[in-house]
Design a protein around this motif. Structure first.
Motif, PDB file in Angstrom:
ATOM      1  N   LEU A 168       0.829  -1.205   0.000  1.00 36.90           N
ATOM      2  CA  LEU A 168       0.000   0.000   0.000  1.00 36.90           C
ATOM      3  C   LEU A 168       0.864   1.257   0.000  1.00 36.90           C
ATOM      4  O   LEU A 168       0.573   2.229  -0.678  1.00 36.90           O
ATOM      5  N   LEU A 169       1.929   1.200   0.788  1.00 40.26           N
ATOM      6  CA  LEU A 169       2.798   2.368   0.922  1.00 40.26           C
ATOM      7  C   LEU A 169       3.784   2.502  -0.230  1.00 40.26           C
ATOM      8  O   LEU A 169       4.640   3.379  -0.222  1.00 40.26           O
ATOM      9  N   ASN A 170       3.666   1.585  -1.193  1.00 36.77           N
ATOM     10  CA  ASN A 170       4.535   1.607  -2.367  1.00 36.77           C
ATOM     11  C   ASN A 170       6.007   1.418  -2.015  1.00 36.77           C
ATOM     12  O   ASN A 170       6.887   2.064  -2.584  1.00 36.77           O
ATOM     13  N   LEU A 171       6.280   0.538  -1.041  1.00 38.49           N
ATOM     14  CA  LEU A 171       7.677   0.235  -0.707  1.00 38.49           C
ATOM     15  C   LEU A 171       8.189  -0.797  -1.705  1.00 38.49           C
ATOM     16  O   LEU A 171       7.503  -1.786  -1.984  1.00 38.49           O
ATOM     17  N   MET A 172       9.378  -0.586  -2.227  1.00 37.32           N
ATOM     18  CA  MET A 172       9.943  -1.560  -3.167  1.00 37.32           C
ATOM     19  C   MET A 172      10.197  -2.865  -2.422  1.00 37.32           C
ATOM     20  O   MET A 172      10.616  -2.851  -1.260  1.00 37.32           O
ATOM     21  N   ILE A 173       9.953  -3.974  -3.101  1.00 37.29           N
ATOM     22  CA  ILE A 173      10.125  -5.269  -2.442  1.00 37.29           C
ATOM     23  C   ILE A 173      11.622  -5.565  -2.315  1.00 37.29           C
ATOM     24  O   ILE A 173      12.358  -5.466  -3.298  1.00 37.29           O
ATOM     25  N   PRO A 174      12.078  -5.906  -1.095  1.00 41.10           N
ATOM     26  CA  PRO A 174      13.511  -6.214  -0.958  1.00 41.10           C
ATOM     27  C   PRO A 174      13.898  -7.395  -1.857  1.00 41.10           C
ATOM     28  O   PRO A 174      13.059  -8.224  -2.199  1.00 41.10           O
ATOM     29  N   HIS A 175      15.169  -7.475  -2.202  1.00 41.50           N
ATOM     30  CA  HIS A 175      15.614  -8.604  -3.037  1.00 41.50           C
ATOM     31  C   HIS A 175      15.606  -9.901  -2.234  1.00 41.50           C
ATOM     32  O   HIS A 175      15.465 -10.974  -2.794  1.00 41.50           O
ATOM     33  N   ALA A 176      15.765  -9.804  -0.919  1.00 44.54           N
ATOM     34  CA  ALA A 176      15.648 -10.998  -0.069  1.00 44.54           C
ATOM     35  C   ALA A 176      14.974 -10.592   1.228  1.00 44.54           C
ATOM     36  O   ALA A 176      15.235  -9.508   1.755  1.00 44.54           O
ATOM     37  N   GLU A 177      14.067 -11.463   1.729  1.00 48.19           N
ATOM     38  CA  GLU A 177      13.349 -11.191   2.989  1.00 48.19           C
ATOM     39  C   GLU A 177      13.445 -12.414   3.895  1.00 48.19           C
ATOM     40  O   GLU A 177      12.456 -13.118   4.112  1.00 48.19           O
ATOM     41  N   PRO A 178      14.640 -12.697   4.409  1.00 55.43           N
ATOM     42  CA  PRO A 178      14.818 -13.906   5.206  1.00 55.43           C
ATOM     43  C   PRO A 178      14.180 -13.788   6.589  1.00 55.43           C
ATOM     44  O   PRO A 178      14.090 -12.688   7.139  1.00 55.43           O
ATOM     45  N   SER A 179      13.743 -14.928   7.126  1.00 58.13           N
ATOM     46  CA  SER A 179      13.171 -14.880   8.472  1.00 58.13           C
ATOM     47  C   SER A 179      14.063 -15.666   9.438  1.00 58.13           C
ATOM     48  O   SER A 179      14.760 -16.604   9.040  1.00 58.13           O
ATOM     49  N   ALA A 180      14.020 -15.285  10.696  1.00 53.61           N
ATOM     50  CA  ALA A 180      14.898 -15.889  11.708  1.00 53.61           C
ATOM     51  C   ALA A 180      14.660 -17.394  11.825  1.00 53.61           C
ATOM     52  O   ALA A 180      15.611 -18.182  11.875  1.00 53.61           O
ATOM     53  N   VAL A 181      13.383 -17.800  11.821  1.00 51.82           N
ATOM     54  CA  VAL A 181      13.057 -19.215  12.003  1.00 51.82           C
ATOM     55  C   VAL A 181      13.608 -20.062  10.848  1.00 51.82           C
ATOM     56  O   VAL A 181      13.982 -21.219  11.039  1.00 51.82           O
ATOM     57  N   ASP A 182      13.689 -19.475   9.661  1.00 51.80           N
ATOM     58  CA  ASP A 182      14.222 -20.222   8.514  1.00 51.80           C
ATOM     59  C   ASP A 182      15.750 -20.280   8.506  1.00 51.80           C
ATOM     60  O   ASP A 182      16.331 -20.857   7.583  1.00 51.80           O
TER      61      ASP A 182
END
Ligand code: AMP
Ligand code: ZN
Length: 469
Positions: free
Chosen positions: A103-117
């Motif tokens: 909604l806020l028009n933020l560009m999607i990061p190239h990677a979005e890793p999560s701690a659990v993974d």
């Protein structure tokens, strides 16, 4: 023109460039997914988004990593309170976060890793820290970082200058496990009863990683041992980022991040907007009060990122007026006679002073001031009929204005999309599909239909845009 940005580590405004001469690689500490993010969090994320846009519109490539913190005391506690598994609970909030970002028009990061993974990566980093003599296991199975063993501890936040004592550190990092020195912080937390089923096996028994180690492990996995820039809100300078430096540099011996970019807080009546203080507004709260998303984005950019910014409904009203002026200007230049619409390339043209202002330590407030000055001047000239001598000039103006909106990440897409007839949109989508499957004849036929309906389709690498002919 070089891009200058303040660096928290050296306390200087320094030039941003890519270490490898090609791509600026940077890491942003992401949200803890246990509830909706508030507009304070979004001040930080929007500024990081503009940082990326400044680089890209200045001709640099970027690689942007932003993590999700999906295991910690709060996520565990709240998931249990709702009777959900940790994964179900954090997934829901991660999706909500992504929706808000869109909604806020933020560009999607190239990677979005999560701690659990990334538990194995965190365990292996802790093992290396123990081997290097920078960490130790306590009797309950928790592992701590030995602050004393890292001589450079405290350089980022200037602990020595602030004369913070180990007692203060202990209060700031508050946790209830056993450790040798009050300053030491947990890398691995031994399983406790309250953790329920949220634990992992490790060489030190069952438990879960501490918060700081996740960002060291994930940033180095995705960006290498040394990278260009690390960012977050100012509350992360100490202890989170201080601890990340200690963990990473103890094992690599290399400079962890070359530049530190911290964003000052969004405040409400003199105090930081935060979940724990309960003085927060989410995007939904603001939309429910009749404001638009562009207005929120504008408000968050209206002050310099180095100064706290006060959130008030009066400033939101001012943002509403400002956005209206920009939207009116967009309409005005769209209705000026010209056959072709704007070019998709980034060229600031008459709006170059706006880009120049933002390249000076990302002063969005000054840059917006310059933008409104130019909008006023150009509007007057257009009204008097003495702005442009022809289509070429108007196209340069449109391209410049579109580039400037892209730089701030502002868009008036709602209006734009309504204006495109559904039929034309459908043809454009079919044409895109045809292009993907290399059916050039079909693609050309759809282009023709679109043109006959009075629209022009313009392609970029991954998408297309429809412009009124
Ligand atoms: P959290 O979800 O609490 O881990 O925070 C996500 C990001 O938002 C971090 O970079 C924080 O530093 C930042 N942040 C939290 N509160 C504020 C605020 N009031 N203003 C600006 N940034 C904030
Ligand atoms: Zn972090």
């Amino acid at each position: 023109m070089p891009f200058q940005l303040y660096d928290t580590f050296t306390r200087e405004v320094r030039e941003m460039y890519a270490m490898d001469g090609d791509t600026v690689r940077f890491y942003c500490c992401g949200p803890t997914v246990y509830g909706p993010a508030h507009v304070g969090n979004f001040r930080t994320f929007v500024l990081q988004d503009v940082f990326r846009r400044v680089l890209e519109t200045n001709g640099l490539k970027t690689y942007h990593v932003r993590n999700l913190t999906d295991v910690d005391d709060k996520t565990i506690r709240e998931s249990q309170a709702e009777g959900l598994s940790l994964g179900e609970f954090t997934n829901r909030w991660a999706q909500r976060f992504q929706k808000d970002c869109e909604l806020l028009n933020l560009m999607i990061p190239h990677a979005e890793p999560s701690a659990v993974d990334h538990i194995p990566e965190q365990i292996s980093l802790i093992e290396r820290l123990i081997e290097a003599g920078n960490a130790y296991q306590a009797s309950d199975g928790s592992v701590y970082f030995k602050v004393e063993a890292f001589a450079k501890y405290g350089r980022l936040s200037r602990l020595a200058e602030r004369e913070i004592t180990t007692n203060e550190i202990s209060r700031e990092t508050s946790d209830e496990y056993e450790r040798d020195s009050a300053a030491d912080f947990a890398l691995w937390k031994a399983r406790q009863q309250d953790d329920g089923e949220n634990y992992w096996e490790s060489p030190w028994g069952q438990g879960r990683p501490g918060w700081h180690i996740e960002c060291s492990a994930m940033s180095m996995k995705y960006l290498g041992e040394s990278f260009d820039l690390h960012s977050g809100g100012v509350d992360l300078i100490f202890p989170h980022h201080e601890n990340e430096i200690a963990q990473s540099e103890s094992v690599t011996g290399k400079t962890f991040a070359r530049h530190w970019f911290h964003i000052a807080h969004l405040m409400v009546e003199g105090t930081k907007m935060s979940k724990s203080l309960g003085n927060l507004y989410t995007l939904d709260d603001i939309i429910d009060r009749g404001y638009g998303i562009q207005e929120v984005r504008y408000l968050l950019l209206s002050g310099s990122y180095r100064q706290p910014l006060n959130f008030t409904f009066d400033s939101l009203k001012a943002a509403q007026k400002a956005i209206k002026k920009l939207a009116d200007f967009a309409k005005k230049i769209d209705s000026s006679a010209s056959p072709l619409g704007s070019s998709l390339a980034t060229e600031f043209g008459p709006f170059l002073p706006v880009q120049q202002a933002i390249l000076k330590d990302m002063n969005t407030s000054d840059a917006l001031g310059k933008l409104f000055g130019l909008v006023r001047e150009i509007s007057e000239a257009l009204s008097k009929g003495n702005y442009a001598n022809g289509a070429g000039e108007i196209n340069r103006l449109r391209t410049g204005f579109r580039s400037v909106l892209d730089l701030f990440g502002l868009r008036f897409s709602e209006e734009k999309e309504e204006a495109v007839p559904a039929e034309v949109k459908k043809w454009a989508e079919q044409r895109w599909q045809a292009k993907q499957s290399k059916d050039w004849t079909a693609a050309d036929q759809f282009r023709e239909k679109i043109q006959q309906a009075g629209w022009v389709v313009k392609d970029s690498k991954d998408s297309f845009e429809l412009i009124k002919a």
